[in-house]
Design a protein around this motif. Structure first.
Motif, mmCIF file in Angstrom:
data_model
loop_
_atom_site.group_PDB
_atom_site.id
_atom_site.type_symbol
_atom_site.label_atom_id
_atom_site.label_comp_id
_atom_site.label_asym_id
_atom_site.label_seq_id
_atom_site.Cartn_x
_atom_site.Cartn_y
_atom_site.Cartn_z
ATOM 1 N N GLY A 685 36.895 28.303 16.389
ATOM 2 C CA GLY A 685 37.912 27.713 17.261
ATOM 3 C C GLY A 685 38.464 28.727 18.242
ATOM 4 N N ILE A 686 38.871 28.251 19.417
ATOM 5 C CA ILE A 686 39.376 29.141 20.464
ATOM 6 C C ILE A 686 40.820 29.525 20.194
ATOM 7 C CG2 ILE A 686 40.031 29.222 22.903
ATOM 8 C CD1 ILE A 686 37.609 27.807 23.648
ATOM 9 N N ASN A 687 41.111 30.800 20.374
ATOM 10 C CA ASN A 687 42.481 31.282 20.346
ATOM 11 C C ASN A 687 42.977 31.275 21.796
ATOM 12 O OD1 ASN A 687 44.875 32.820 20.233
ATOM 13 N ND2 ASN A 687 44.117 34.001 18.490
ATOM 14 N N VAL A 688 43.533 30.155 22.210
ATOM 15 C CA VAL A 688 43.861 29.933 23.616
ATOM 16 C C VAL A 688 44.827 30.976 24.149
ATOM 17 C CG1 VAL A 688 44.828 28.285 25.270
ATOM 18 C CG2 VAL A 688 43.419 27.470 23.379
ATOM 19 N N GLU A 689 45.779 31.389 23.339
ATOM 20 C CA GLU A 689 46.797 32.337 23.802
ATOM 21 C C GLU A 689 46.189 33.676 24.215
ATOM 22 O OE1 GLU A 689 49.834 31.417 24.330
ATOM 23 O OE2 GLU A 689 49.341 29.420 23.563
ATOM 24 N N LYS A 690 45.071 34.051 23.617
ATOM 25 C CA LYS A 690 44.444 35.339 23.928
ATOM 26 C C LYS A 690 43.372 35.235 25.014
ATOM 27 C CE LYS A 690 45.225 37.523 19.411
ATOM 28 N NZ LYS A 690 44.595 38.227 18.267
ATOM 29 N N CYS A 691 43.071 34.024 25.449
ATOM 30 C CA CYS A 691 42.068 33.842 26.499
ATOM 31 C C CYS A 691 42.672 34.189 27.860
ATOM 32 C CB CYS A 691 41.550 32.403 26.511
ATOM 33 S SG CYS A 691 40.636 31.941 25.033
ATOM 34 N N ARG A 692 41.837 34.683 28.734
ATOM 35 C CA ARG A 692 42.290 35.044 30.076
ATOM 36 C C ARG A 692 41.080 35.063 31.000
ATOM 37 N NH1 ARG A 692 41.224 40.642 30.884
ATOM 38 N NH2 ARG A 692 40.655 41.739 28.950
ATOM 39 N N TYR A 693 41.362 35.319 32.266
ATOM 40 C CA TYR A 693 40.250 35.540 33.181
ATOM 41 C C TYR A 693 40.397 36.934 33.774
ATOM 42 C CZ TYR A 693 43.477 34.497 37.054
ATOM 43 O OH TYR A 693 44.523 34.504 37.934
ATOM 44 N N MET A 694 39.267 37.553 34.114
ATOM 45 C CA MET A 694 39.263 38.936 34.585
ATOM 46 C C MET A 694 39.458 38.972 36.095
ATOM 47 S SD MET A 694 36.076 40.110 32.162
ATOM 48 C CE MET A 694 36.163 41.859 32.542
ATOM 49 N N ASP A 695 40.117 40.023 36.541
ATOM 50 C CA ASP A 695 40.477 40.137 37.954
ATOM 51 C C ASP A 695 39.348 40.791 38.748
ATOM 52 O OD1 ASP A 695 41.916 39.964 40.251
ATOM 53 O OD2 ASP A 695 43.060 41.808 39.902
ATOM 54 N N SER A 696 38.254 40.108 38.851
ATOM 55 C CA SER A 696 37.144 40.545 39.691
ATOM 56 C C SER A 696 36.659 39.355 40.499
ATOM 57 C CB SER A 696 36.005 41.138 38.844
ATOM 58 O OG SER A 696 35.614 40.240 37.836
ATOM 59 N N LYS A 697 35.731 39.589 41.391
ATOM 60 C CA LYS A 697 35.388 38.586 42.402
ATOM 61 C C LYS A 697 35.017 37.235 41.815
ATOM 62 C CE LYS A 697 32.488 37.881 46.463
ATOM 63 N NZ LYS A 697 31.424 38.441 47.337
ATOM 64 N N MET A 698 34.200 37.219 40.764
ATOM 65 C CA MET A 698 33.723 35.959 40.195
ATOM 66 C C MET A 698 34.612 35.404 39.089
ATOM 67 S SD MET A 698 31.285 35.033 41.964
ATOM 68 C CE MET A 698 30.487 35.813 43.357
ATOM 69 N N LYS A 699 35.749 36.060 38.845
ATOM 70 C CA LYS A 699 36.731 35.590 37.858
ATOM 71 C C LYS A 699 36.099 35.250 36.497
ATOM 72 C CE LYS A 699 39.646 35.910 41.168
ATOM 73 N NZ LYS A 699 40.464 37.143 41.261
ATOM 74 N N PRO A 700 35.416 36.202 35.870
ATOM 75 C CA PRO A 700 34.811 35.920 34.557
ATOM 76 C C PRO A 700 35.881 35.514 33.541
ATOM 77 C CG PRO A 700 34.065 38.040 35.430
ATOM 78 C CD PRO A 700 35.202 37.598 36.294
#
Length: 985
Positions: A685-700
């Motif tokens: 299961g996903i731990n939504v609170e710890k999910c994020r997106y990275m600050d680079s061009k393609m927003k991984p």
């Protein structure tokens, strides 16, 4: 173009929670011609939506003519612009993700179970099976029919298995340890000529055609085999030809008139816009060549220069100086069309402007010499450094984008009234008769020297003649020299081909690693490739997994769908779910490439039909990746808005991401699935609170999972959309192989070959290493000034001391020493560039490892023409400071580190041919920094192949000293990187 329904759904889900609007307006098309528009719940199942529609349809005309509801199903166009049949009615509308909110109701016309399976396979492989049904190619139909029968037999055997056998066949017998992996930085994101070309080909009748017996497979069809009769009055017929049964009641057909070999007649016309592009007085030529692999079988045929604006016609034939009987089975005909520009002042030669190229096989998949009219749509993208503009290594598939492709209309003539077929193996093979000549010791010494060369070494004609003359000596004393022997064969002589076919029957079996080279493009012969696959059958499942990436790529070299390699991969994939898992993803990730789309979809369909229990597992992964892609697109959409405050923008976008991930549709799809990176790992299961997106061009996306099976630990996965991960995947595979070779030699250098998998067109997944940080972050946290952080030699050692104490610190330093040695050697040998401080990481346990392999094989970054990376590999003084445990005079530890490096280098040298082979097998994969043999030359130089161990070790020691001496330049680069990073934040 209107926005996709996917985007609409995601926007409603992420930004319209306040209004509570959860309905979607959908257009329904009924088979009665009635159109109905109604609002339906976005999370409703297809079955529920059909019930709602049926109730609504009762109020419309012609409802009684619809019949029973169960006799109908929905169709749509999905987000990939592919027609999809929604046979599985337990799916929800939000999971179907149609491109446009429109569903068509159609009548089922066959068994529901078969339709449901076909629908699932079509969705899974990303290509509707109706598209394969519509292909007019008989080879496609025959392959599918054959694979269908084999798959049915396979599934019947599975049903008869006991539990133990079933578990062994369907699941991985060994659970691999979950080693986290690295998060890399985003890589740099990187008109076809619309022309009409007509080419008519005529293969003139050869004097070497003789009749054969009636075909056993097709009694009503008389097949004629290629043969060679040196003299019409001689009794003996060459082994490459058909032996005529003199007692047969079927008399041989009369020989055709004596003529030269194949010939080509040409007619060319350009559209108006291309005429203007090529100027008024453009001259056009067409070049054609017959190839066996990269070997030119005879001199290319070139048309005369034709002037004009719209039409170019040649009234003479282009002849090839080779007899039809001497054509090898895998001969291919390659065309290049080019314009000759007017001579430029100060230039002695005219400029040749390439327009198009295309290839086709001379024999079809049944072994019959092609006859009749064929239309080939050519390709306009030319690889670099092509000889004479011909591209024999290119695909034999025609360009599916016919509107913008140059069309070649080719006509193969009918020699006689019956098809001509290449003779079967028992007629090709020639009885072996070893020569009784005794060769001098000098020749054997020369032969030994030739056989010890690396695969990139070129053979001169004298050396080829020597190898062929001493072929029996090669078989007895140098069996691993088979590739060099095959390169010495004159494939334009049927006598040599017959000898090779016989030799392969008695040639000792090669090790699987040595046999890999025989799958290269240079060895297209059917019997050679069957021999190579026979050697690969000795591979264990673990070893096969190691080389699976290359084995999938060399499927591109197979001209026919049904071949030994395809069957081998299907058999092993269906026999072991771990292999099948990665076989599926390696194939599916390149389905968008037009040159392999049909071939790979056929193999995927065959795999799915023979692994039906695996379909649902893979389907869950495909749906999860689709959800992650939609989240990534939502983030990109949110970040491109003009918001004054970057902080506010980031907060709003992250909130939208969280809202999206918390939806039941996303939560259910993204939970309880087997990880595509490692099918032994269940992502609970996903731990939504710890999910994020990275600050680079393609927003991984940085997705964090809770895992009960891992003792409550979290597991991170990075999803990238917009970056090609295949080069990273190749580099990590080679690092994994290096680690294996070192361990086989009892040298464990603590390599961290983290998981990386390309899953689609510029998309894929990367494992996240647990308890690890970049050198840049470690340095920046130890200093208040970004510019000074790179020069703080104590930062790394102090960080390790914070994470470890007592004996644990000593072990962490040893881990650092070993891993640093491994990566120093690996990055030097592979020529890995762009080694800034954010691309090197350290685990809290001490293991150092590199990430992000966007530049390999010596392609180091430069700015304004000046190389930014001046060292052969990264070995800074703060690394040495850790290795020496913070003691400047600790030469013993440093001496051990240097010894590890030298041992590791010599071990890789002993396996240099294997590395060259693996990179050579990837040449047609389309990797940006691996496009020609010249790119692989870097490996030969870095491994000092061709030199003695002493000479190679001397070269490496010089590179080691250079890396240490010039390490200050690395620090300057890292300082600049830290300053830029600090300013961005």
């Amino acid at each position: 173009m209107p926005p996709a329904m996917t985007d609409l759904m995601d926007m409603w889900a992420a930004h319209s929670q306040v209004s509570g609007d959860n309905l979607v307006s959908v257009d329904f098309l009924l088979p009665t011609g009635i159109y109905i528009q109604m609002d339906v719940p976005r999370e409703a199942t297809i079955q529920h939506i059909k019930l709602l529609l049926w109730k609504q349809a009762q109020t419309y005309p012609l409802f009684p003519s619809l019949g029973e509801m169960e006799g109908h199903m929905f169709e749509c166009v999905n987000q990939a612009a592919v027609h999809e049949e929604l046979e599985d009615e337990t799916r929800r509308l939000c999971d179907v993700r149609p491109f446009w909110p429109m569903l068509k109701l159609v009548t089922r016309n066959c068994g529901r179970a078969e339709r449901l399976l076909d629908s699932k396979i079509g969705v899974l492989i990303g290509k509707g099976l109706h598209e394969l049904d519509a292909l007019p190619d008989q080879e496609v139909k025959d392959f599918r029919s054959k694979m269908f029968r084999i798959s049915e037999e396979k599934m019947q055997r599975v049903q008869l298995m006991n539990w133990s056998e079933w578990l062994q066949a369907c699941f991985c017998p060994q659970l691999e340890p979950v080693v986290g992996a690295a998060a890399g930085t985003d890589g740099v994101n990187d008109k076809q000529a619309e022309t009409s070309l007509k080419v008519t080909i005529h293969f003139d009748q050869s004097q070497h055609i003789k009749a054969c017996l009636q075909s056993k497979e097709c009694p009503h069809l008389t097949l004629v085999q290629i043969s060679s009769v040196k003299d019409m009055f001689e009794k003996e017929i060459s082994a490459i030809g058909a032996v005529v049964n003199r007692k047969s009641s079927n008399p041989p057909l009369p020989l055709p008139p004596k003529r030269r070999g194949p010939s080509v007649s040409l007619c060319l016309a350009f559209p108006f816009w291309l005429n203007r592009t090529l100027l008024v007085r453009v001259q056009v030529q067409v070049r054609a060549g017959l190839f066996h692999g990269t070997e030119l079988l005879c001199k290319p045929a070139v048309s005369s220069e034709s002037s004009g604006r719209s039409e170019h016609v040649w009234n003479r034939m282009l002849e090839f100086d080779i007899q039809v009987s001497d054509l090898p089975r895998m001969a291919r005909l390659c065309f290049a069309v080019y314009a000759i520009m007017d001579k430029v002042k100060k230039a002695r030669t005219s400029l040749h402007y390439p327009i198009a190229w295309v290839n086709t096989m001379v024999f079809d998949y049944k072994g019959q010499l092609k006859t009749g009219d064929i239309t080939l749509h050519s390709w306009s993208s030319f690889p670099d450094e092509l000889e004479e503009m011909l591209n024999p290594i290119g695909t034999i598939q025609t360009n599916p984008y016919t509107e913008n492709a140059t069309a070649l209309h080719i006509q193969f003539p009918d020699y006689i009234a019956h098809p001509i077929v290449f003779p079967p193996f028992d007629k090709v093979r020639e009885p072996l008769c070893a020569p009784s000549i005794t060769h001098s010791k000098k020749f054997h010494i020369e032969l030994k020297e030739i056989m010890e060369r690396d695969p990139l070494s070129q053979l001169c004609e004298n050396e080829k003649d020597l190898i062929w003359t001493l072929r029996y000596d090669c078989m007895e004393n140098f069996p691993q020299s088979l590739p060099k022997l095959l390169l010495s064969v004159k494939w334009s002589k049927h006598e040599d081909m017959a000898q090779v076919a016989a030799l392969l029957q008695i040639w000792p079996k090669l090790s699987p690693r040595d046999a890999l080279e025989l799958l290269d493009f240079n060895y297209p012969d059917q019997y050679v490739r069957e021999y190579a696959v026979g050697c690969l059958k000795d591979m264990s499942d673990e070893e096969l997994s190691q080389y699976l990436l290359q084995l999938v790529q060399v499927l591109r070299y197979e001209p026919y769908y049904d071949c030994a390699l395809t069957r081998f991969l299907l058999d092993r994939g269906q026999g072991n779910r771990n292999i099948g898992h990665f076989l599926f993803w390696h194939l599916r990730s390149e389905m968008h490439m037009p040159a392999v789309s049909v071939q790979f979809s056929l193999i995927l369909e065959a795999y799915c039909r023979g692994s039906i229990p695996h379909i649902e597992v893979l389907k869950k992964q495909v749906e999860a990746l689709s959800k992650l892609k939609s989240v990534n697109e939502l983030i990109k959409l949110g970040t491109i808005k003009n918001v004054r405050s970057k902080t506010k923008e980031a907060m709003l976008t992250k909130e939208a991401m969280m809202t999206c991930l918390r939806q039941s549709g996303y939560t259910e799809t993204l939970s309880d699935l087997h990880s595509p990176l490692n099918p032994s790992v269940l992502l609970s299961g996903i731990n939504v609170e710890k999910c994020r997106y990275m600050d680079s061009k393609m927003k991984p996306l940085w997705i964090v999972y809770n895992n009960k099976l891992l003792g409550g630990d979290t597991l991170g996965i990075i999803f990238k959309n917009g970056d090609d991960l295949r080069q990273d995947m190749l580099t990590l595979q080679i690092l994994r192989l290096m680690d294996l070779l070192w361990k086989e030699a009892n040298l464990d250098l603590r390599i961290v070959p983290y998981g990386c998998l390309a899953t689609g067109d510029r998309s894929g997944l990367i494992e996240v290493v647990s308890s690890a940080d970049t050198i840049a972050n470690i340095q920046l946290t130890s200093s208040n000034v970004a510019a000074a952080a790179a020069f703080n030699k104590d930062a790394l050692l102090n960080w390790l001391k914070e994470k470890n104490s007592g004996d644990a610190l000593e072990k962490a330093i040893e881990e650092f020493t070993l891993s640093c040695a491994g990566y120093c050697v690996a990055t030097y040998v592979l020529g890995i560039g762009d080694r800034h401080s954010d691309n090197i990481m350290v685990r809290s346990t001490g293991q150092l490892f590199h990430i992000d392999f966007g530049h390999i094989l010596g392609n180091f970054k430069s700015k304004f023409g000046i190389k930014r990376e001046r060292v052969p590999f990264i070995l800074t003084h703060d690394f040495i400071h850790v290795i020496q445990q913070g003691k400047t005079g600790n030469t013993e530890k440093f001496g051990s580190f240097r010894n590890y490096c030298e041992q590791a280098y010599l071990i890789l040298r002993r396996n240099g041919n294997l590395f060259i082979t693996l990179f050579a097998l990837m040449l047609t994969a389309g990797l940006p920094e691996l496009t020609s043999v010249k790119d692989i030359q870097y490996l030969k130089d870095s491994l000092a192949l061709g030199k003695t161990d002493d000479e190679a070790l001397k070269q490496f020691r010089q590179k080691f000293d250079e890396a240490l001496r010039e390490s200050w330049t690395t620090k300057v680069n890292w300082m600049a990187h830290n300053v830029v990073k600090d300013n961005r934040s």
